[in-house]
Design an enzyme around this catalytic site. Structure first.
Site, PDB file in Angstrom:
ATOM      1  N   ASP A 153       5.586   9.316  -0.136  1.00  0.00           N
ATOM      2  CA  ASP A 153       4.536  10.107  -0.853  1.00  0.00           C
ATOM      3  C   ASP A 153       4.988  11.733  -0.460  1.00  0.00           C
ATOM      4  O   ASP A 153       4.202  12.572  -1.032  1.00  0.00           O
ATOM      5  CB  ASP A 153       3.066   9.764  -0.208  1.00  0.00           C
ATOM      6  N   TYR A 193       7.107   0.733  -6.958  1.00  0.00           N
ATOM      7  CA  TYR A 193       7.922  -0.315  -5.926  1.00  0.00           C
ATOM      8  C   TYR A 193       9.247   0.121  -6.107  1.00  0.00           C
ATOM      9  O   TYR A 193      10.063  -0.305  -5.187  1.00  0.00           O
ATOM     10  CB  TYR A 193       7.236  -1.638  -5.939  1.00  0.00           C
TER      11      TYR A 193
HETATM   12  P1  FBP Z   1       3.020   4.681   3.053  1.00  0.00           P
HETATM   13  O1  FBP Z   1       2.092   5.795   3.348  1.00  0.00           O
HETATM   14  O2  FBP Z   1       2.744   3.603   4.164  1.00  0.00           O
HETATM   15  O3  FBP Z   1       4.312   5.102   3.240  1.00  0.00           O
HETATM   16  O4  FBP Z   1       2.756   4.112   1.863  1.00  0.00           O
HETATM   17  C1  FBP Z   1       3.410   4.536   0.578  1.00  0.00           C
HETATM   18  C2  FBP Z   1       3.063   3.569  -0.412  1.00  0.00           C
HETATM   19  O5  FBP Z   1       4.030   3.324  -1.395  1.00  0.00           O
HETATM   20  C3  FBP Z   1       2.029   4.600  -1.438  1.00  0.00           C
HETATM   21  O6  FBP Z   1       2.761   5.448  -2.385  1.00  0.00           O
HETATM   22  C4  FBP Z   1       1.349   3.640  -2.320  1.00  0.00           C
HETATM   23  O7  FBP Z   1      -0.163   4.038  -2.899  1.00  0.00           O
HETATM   24  C5  FBP Z   1       1.140   2.455  -1.181  1.00  0.00           C
HETATM   25  O8  FBP Z   1       2.095   2.649  -0.253  1.00  0.00           O
HETATM   26  C6  FBP Z   1       1.193   1.061  -1.754  1.00  0.00           C
HETATM   27  O9  FBP Z   1       0.939   0.055  -0.765  1.00  0.00           O
HETATM   28  P2  FBP Z   1       1.002  -1.536  -0.911  1.00  0.00           P
HETATM   29  O10 FBP Z   1       2.612  -1.544  -0.526  1.00  0.00           O
HETATM   30  O11 FBP Z   1       0.022  -2.034   0.002  1.00  0.00           O
HETATM   31  O12 FBP Z   1       1.002  -1.888  -2.321  1.00  0.00           O
END
Ligand code: FBP
Length: 572
Positions: free
Chosen positions: A228, A438
């Site tokens: 992020d 992802y």
């Molecule tokens: P972090 O802040 O833990 O690095 O997460 C980043 C992120 O990829 C965000 O951009 C996104 O909104 C979230 O994780 C998605 O989370 P999940 O893996 O639980 O779907």
């Protein structure tokens, strides 16, 4: 933990990549403490009250050992490491850098990897990380060396602890803190490295405080991870790792879609990009690919733009392009956009409070204020449903699950129909929604992320070697070649303020959102109108590991820290 059984030719080549080691970290280091204590970003009295043992420490810098200062001990070190939260490219190299630092210091040093995130620490699920294991993961994407979910190796049956923490990325209850303490005591850990985002580093601060207040010898150091890009500070954290790789992967895809749109000239592509609240990823991708429209959440909040303002803004560009015979284009929007729209922000805050008080999804709608109820009812039912999904373990809405691109396609289609009926729109509008999230988190890390993460790992090891706790590892001067990077540490409390979470005021690391006065956003503003009208699309192509583009630094860093010694990823 999964075995790497078969690797591609490129993966094999990347296994052999040796990130440069900054001269500072090649041998023994000395520690230089800044003269002044630090404070916090806001409410220092409140934060000092809750974290008295780690509050106010000075910033530190690591220097090659010839200069005066505290020499690192280089007696055997016993260190634990945890990967926490969403994946980000480069995590394996933090572990590789940490392992190499620890192993070089003393042959009897040990590195333990807790399996499946922080809950592995709570449960005492760990593996010993050794040289053959690290060799399989150098410069590889993903977090699979120690995994993101607890699977096996369970040495203690503490189902109740696991159940308390539905997802494996938070240690907060007294029971969980105590269990972590017992595990660290049993392993006689000198240090613990938490590799995570803002929430995980907040946890690192709480653990550091708890361990120190209980006279535990285990020190805690955090490492700034998150695609992020919202974990940064002018005090020495220039960017979080994983941001560079994720932006490059998304930009390649956006560049390809833009070329497709310009070839077929019949679709609008609404592309939502990951990044949780902050719009850093969207901004970097916009600077890389030059789409027709880029919405920035922080700007929407500053201009107090409503859903209807945004719909009109989008329609304005679409109508103008249609007048020029162009019924196609590229729109970028950050996944956190919806939270920045004032009326939706209010609605989400109310929903969060109601859900934190145990109200179920079926009844919260009725308990909203009249204003928020109207917004809730106005939203399409799919979005209403997505807003009511379970919060993440930190009490946040899971914005990655809210299909904002579909919401805006819906709103724009409705408005264009209305305008068509009035004769205000004579073009056609056919839109496609995309979400890139992802696919950007686990790619092979760019050279930048490989090298940066390796340096972060070594830095974290050195900070622990110097007996520091409650710090975040910092590697700065990143627009210069890696040989000129600087290593040090920043007290975690210097990044904190008080925020409302799950209905309570708590100290947390503040997310660094897009600064509307800083150069990257201003660069977008400078080009926005031109990019809206024309097709200035730029296709950066795939991540380059070799050749002329392989040493490039992302545009955000270049604009924030000035052109130093290397080529920017784009000349705007
Ligand atoms: P972090 O802040 O833990 O690095 O997460 C980043 C992120 O990829 C965000 O951009 C996104 O909104 C979230 O994780 C998605 O989370 P999940 O893996 O639980 O779907």
């Amino acid at each position: 933990m999964s075995e790497v059984v078969e690797v591609s030719t490129l993966q094999r080549a990347r296994l052999a990549h040796q990130p440069p080691v900054t001269p500072t970290l090649r041998g023994r280091t000395t520690l230089r403490r800044h003269a002044h204590p630090t404070s916090s970003l806001a409410q220092p009295e409140e934060i000092e009250k809750r974290l008295p043992h780690i509050f106010g420490q000075p910033r530190v810098e690591l220097e090659a050992a010839s200069t005066a200062g505290d020499d690192a001990s280089h007696s055997p070190l016993r260190i634990g490491v945890v990967l926490s939260g969403g994946q980000a490219a480069g995590g394996h190299n933090v572990i590789a850098g940490l392992f190499d630092y620890v192993a070089a210091g003393h042959p009897h040093s040990k590195l333990y990897g807790f399996i499946g995130g922080p809950i592995g620490l709570v449960k005492g699920d760990f593996i010993v990380i050794d040289a053959p294991l690290v060799a399989k993961y150098r410069n590889q994407g993903g977090f699979d060396i120690i995994g993101a979910i607890a699977l096996h190796h369970s040495r203690v049956d503490q189902k109740n602890l696991l159940a308390e923490s539905k997802r494996a990325d938070k240690i907060e209850t007294d029971k969980q803190l105590l269990a972590s303490r017992v595990v660290c005591e049993n392993l006689a850990l000198d240090g613990l490295v938490i590799i995570g985002g803002d929430d995980s580093n907040t946890n690192a601060a709480l653990l550091a405080e708890y361990f120190k207040s209980h006279h535990l010898k285990t020190n805690v150091v955090g490492v700034p991870k998150t695609i992020d890009g919202d974990l940064k500070s002018s005090l020495g954290v220039e960017v979080s790792f994983g941001f560079d790789t994720a932006c490059m992967i998304y930009s390649e895809l956006i560049g390809n879609i833009a070329t497709d749109a310009n070839s077929s000239r019949k679709y609008y592509h609404f592309i939502r990009l990951m990044g949780r609240s902050a719009s850093h990823i969207t901004l970097e991708c916009a600077l890389q690919t030059r789409p027709n429209i880029t919405l920035i959440g922080e700007e929407v909040a500053a201009r107090k733009q409503t859903l209807s303002d945004l719909t009109n803004e989008l329609c304005h560009v679409i109508v103008e392009r249609a007048k020029a015979g162009k019924n196609f284009g590229i729109v970028l929007l950050p996944e956190g956009l919806i939270e920045f729209v004032p009326e939706v922000h209010r609605l989400i805050s109310e929903l969060n409070e109601l859900m934190a008080k145990g109200n179920s999804a079926d009844v919260v709608g009725e308990k909203l204020t009249e204003e928020s109820r109207a917004v809730f009812d106005f939203l399409p039912s799919a979005i209403r449903h997505e807003l009511l999904l379970d919060r993440d373990p930190h009490g946040n809405v899971q914005v990655s699950k809210i299909e904002t691109e579909k919401l805006f396609i819906h709103l724009v289609t409705k408005e264009l129909k209305r305008r068509k009926a009035n004769g205000q729109f004579k073009g056609s509008f056919s839109a496609m929604g995309h979400f890139f999230g992802y696919e950007g988190r686990c790619g092979l890390p760019s050279n930048f992320d490989s090298n940066y993460c390796y340096a972060l790992g070594r830095t974290a090891g050195a900070l622990l070697d110097h007996g520091l706790t409650g710090y975040m590892a910092s590697v700065s001067n990143l627009t210069a070649p890696p040989e000129q990077w600087k290593s040090g540490g920043l007290p975690l409390t210097a990044l904190m303020n008080m925020e409302r979470r799950k209905g309570k005021n708590v100290p947390v690391i503040r997310k660094a959102l897009v600064d509307l006065d800083a150069a990257p956003y201003k660069e977008l503003l400078r080009h926005r109108e031109k990019w809206a009208r024309g097709e200035h699309y730029r296709n950066p192509g795939p991540i380059q590991f070799y050749g002329p583009a392989s040493g490039e630094v992302n545009i955000t860093l270049q604009l924030e820290f000035g052109q130093a010694h290397r080529h920017p990823k784009a000349a705007l």
